[in-house]
Write an enzyme that holds these catalytic residues in place. Structure first.
Site, short mmCIF file in Angstrom:
data_model
loop_
_atom_site.label_atom_id
_atom_site.label_comp_id
_atom_site.label_asym_id
_atom_site.label_seq_id
_atom_site.Cartn_x
_atom_site.Cartn_y
_atom_site.Cartn_z
N TYR A 37 3.99 15.76 15.35
CA TYR A 37 4.72 14.93 14.39
C TYR A 37 6.24 15.05 14.57
O TYR A 37 6.84 14.29 15.30
CB TYR A 37 4.29 15.21 12.93
CG TYR A 37 4.75 14.07 12.05
CD1 TYR A 37 3.92 12.99 11.77
CD2 TYR A 37 6.07 14.02 11.60
CE1 TYR A 37 4.39 11.90 11.06
CE2 TYR A 37 6.55 12.92 10.89
CZ TYR A 37 5.71 11.87 10.62
OH TYR A 37 6.19 10.78 9.92
N THR B 181 0.86 -1.20 0.00
CA THR B 181 0.00 0.00 0.00
C THR B 181 0.89 1.24 0.00
O THR B 181 2.11 1.14 0.13
CB THR B 181 -0.91 0.06 1.25
OG1 THR B 181 -0.10 0.01 2.42
CG2 THR B 181 -1.90 -1.09 1.30
#
Ligand code: NAD
Ligand code: NA
Length: 396
Positions: free
Chosen positions: A234, A50
């Site tokens: 993040y 993916t």
């Protein structure tokens, strides 16, 4: 059976084989339309089913006629229950690759384990002899350490203090404030153990020791930086600590590959909707605003456009690979354009539940999310009965 999306939060429990196959075909067509790339001919992709890893496998195969071995961890279908999208993607990829006369075999299992590493080594020895490119594109919330058997879980938390900002539930479009508590205990170490560079290095160690890397072999892993608004959760958070470790590991691997003239790179990619990124708070709101701005400017890219550009304009130009001051390849350059970031930040300040469908690309986000699972793919008839029992040819 008729397969419909069944979502729970940021995951979808079902996936559609025809839609997944169509996604793969679209990506193949895109790569073919961009012309040949003088790239690697024997390629191992770890995390190949993916996202960026699949796009890498497709770009190598259909851009450079490469033989590919793909490693991933996916659920096959069982009677009445669809498999995971990576399973259907890989089945479709192999079918298309074989039709085009390309070698493609896949290994479905835990890439963190010694067993899967050994299986890959044996397969390379048996079929390809050596590989000249290794793409490392794993995204996983857990890792069982092969030496100790201990299972580590990664977390997505800020470091030091509580982080409060806006986020969106992309199913409902509801914008709300979210507060995320900082990492505690072993959170940072655990996240680095799962998503840092240790496993990448272990792969390269065994590949080199077993002499299955060709002279001048290259390996590339993927990283992310992003804007100031997502920094606390993040890049400056637990996952960022893991990315720092991953990036530092590239230099260690390059040292180790010196004797064969090999090199390790980290490519910093653009923020995109994948199964991995949907799980990170705040990021979906950022992505929906980013998509809007980049689409308006005509510079939006998906995984396949990103990786095709990585290969054709960075890795295989015949010239030296351009690197930033920290030695990284940057294909997040368009995302980080000053005007793009300024516009996104302006929108960020004003974004509310009421105006998001107007000022952001919520629909694009949601479509991409469904597309990951093979749903809402243009041209696919979802009312048609489909056989959920699909097999990956090389797994038989
Ligand atoms: P993804 O979830 O689409 O792909 C992950 C792949 O890893 C899948 O093929 C999956 O099967 C495989 N995998 C997971 N656990 C495994 C295991 N134990 N054994 C074998 N295979 C396993 O994720 P993605 O978004 O394509 O992420 C790939 C890399 O790109 C990550 O390093 C991620 O941080 C980085 N990246 C992502 C983004 C983004 O916005 N999505 C941006 C920049 C960089
Ligand atoms: Na991937």
């Amino acid at each position: 059976m008729i397969i419909e999306p069944r979502t729970r939060g940021f995951i979808c429990l079902t996936s559609h084989p025809t839609g997944c196959a169509q996604n793969v075909k679209n990506q193949i067509e895109y790569v073919k339309s961009k012309g040949k790339i003088e790239g690697a001919k024997k390629v191992l992709v770890i995390g190949a089913s993916t996202g960026f890893g699949l796009a890498s496998r497709i770009t190598s195969a259909f851009g450079s006629d490469a033989a590919t071995i793909g490693v991933f961890f996916d659920k096959p279908s069982t009677e009445g229950r669809p498999g995971s999208p990576g399973y259907y993607n890989t089945a479709a990829f192999e079918k298309e690759a074989h039709k085009a006369g390309l070698y493609a075999k896949s290994i479905n299992g835990d890439a963190f384990s010694n067993e899967i590493k050994q299986q890959v080594v044996d397969l390379i020895k048996q079929d390809l002899g050596q590989v000249d490119l290794v793409i490392y594109s794993l995204a996983s919330p857990v890792r069982t350490h092969p030496d100790t058997g201990k299972r580590y879980k990664s977390v997505l938390k800020p470091i030091g203090e509580v982080f409060t900002n806006k986020t969106v539930d992309f199913h409902t479009g509801k914008v709300s404030e979210i507060s995320i508590n900082p990492a505690e205990g072993d959170d940072i170490e655990n996240t680095v153990t799962v998503m840092g560079g240790e496993d990448w290095k272990m792969w390269m160690d065994i590949l080199k020791a077993e002499n299955v890397l060709s002279e001048g072999a290259t390996t590339v892993a993927y990283s992310y930086i992003g804007p100031d608004v997502t920094k606390p959760v993040y890049r400056n958070g637990t996952i960022g600590a893991a990315k720092d470790h991953l990036e530092a590991t590239a230099f260690k691997i390059t040292d180790e590959l010196k004797s064969i003239g090999g090199k390790a790179y980290v490519s910093v990619n653009k923020a995109l909707v994948t199964q991995a990124s949907s799980a990170i708070p705040v990021i979906p709101l950022y992505i929906s605003l980013l998509y809007k701005v980049m689409k308006e400017k005509g510079i939006h890219e998906g995984c396949i456009e990103q990786i095709q550009r990585l290969y054709s304009e960075r890795l295989y130009t015949g010239e030296e690979i351009p690197l930033d001051e920290k030695g990284r390849i940057r294909i997040d350059d368009w995302e980080m354009y000053e005007d793009v970031q300024e516009e996104v930040m302006e929108l960020w300040k004003t974004a509310t539940t009421e105006n998001l469908s107007e000022i952001g690309d919520l629909e694009g986000y949601s479509n991409d999310f469904y597309n990951l699972f093979g749903f809402k793919v243009p041209g696919v008839n979802y009312d048609k009965d489909v056989n959920e029992m699909v097999e990956i040819p090389s797994e038989n």
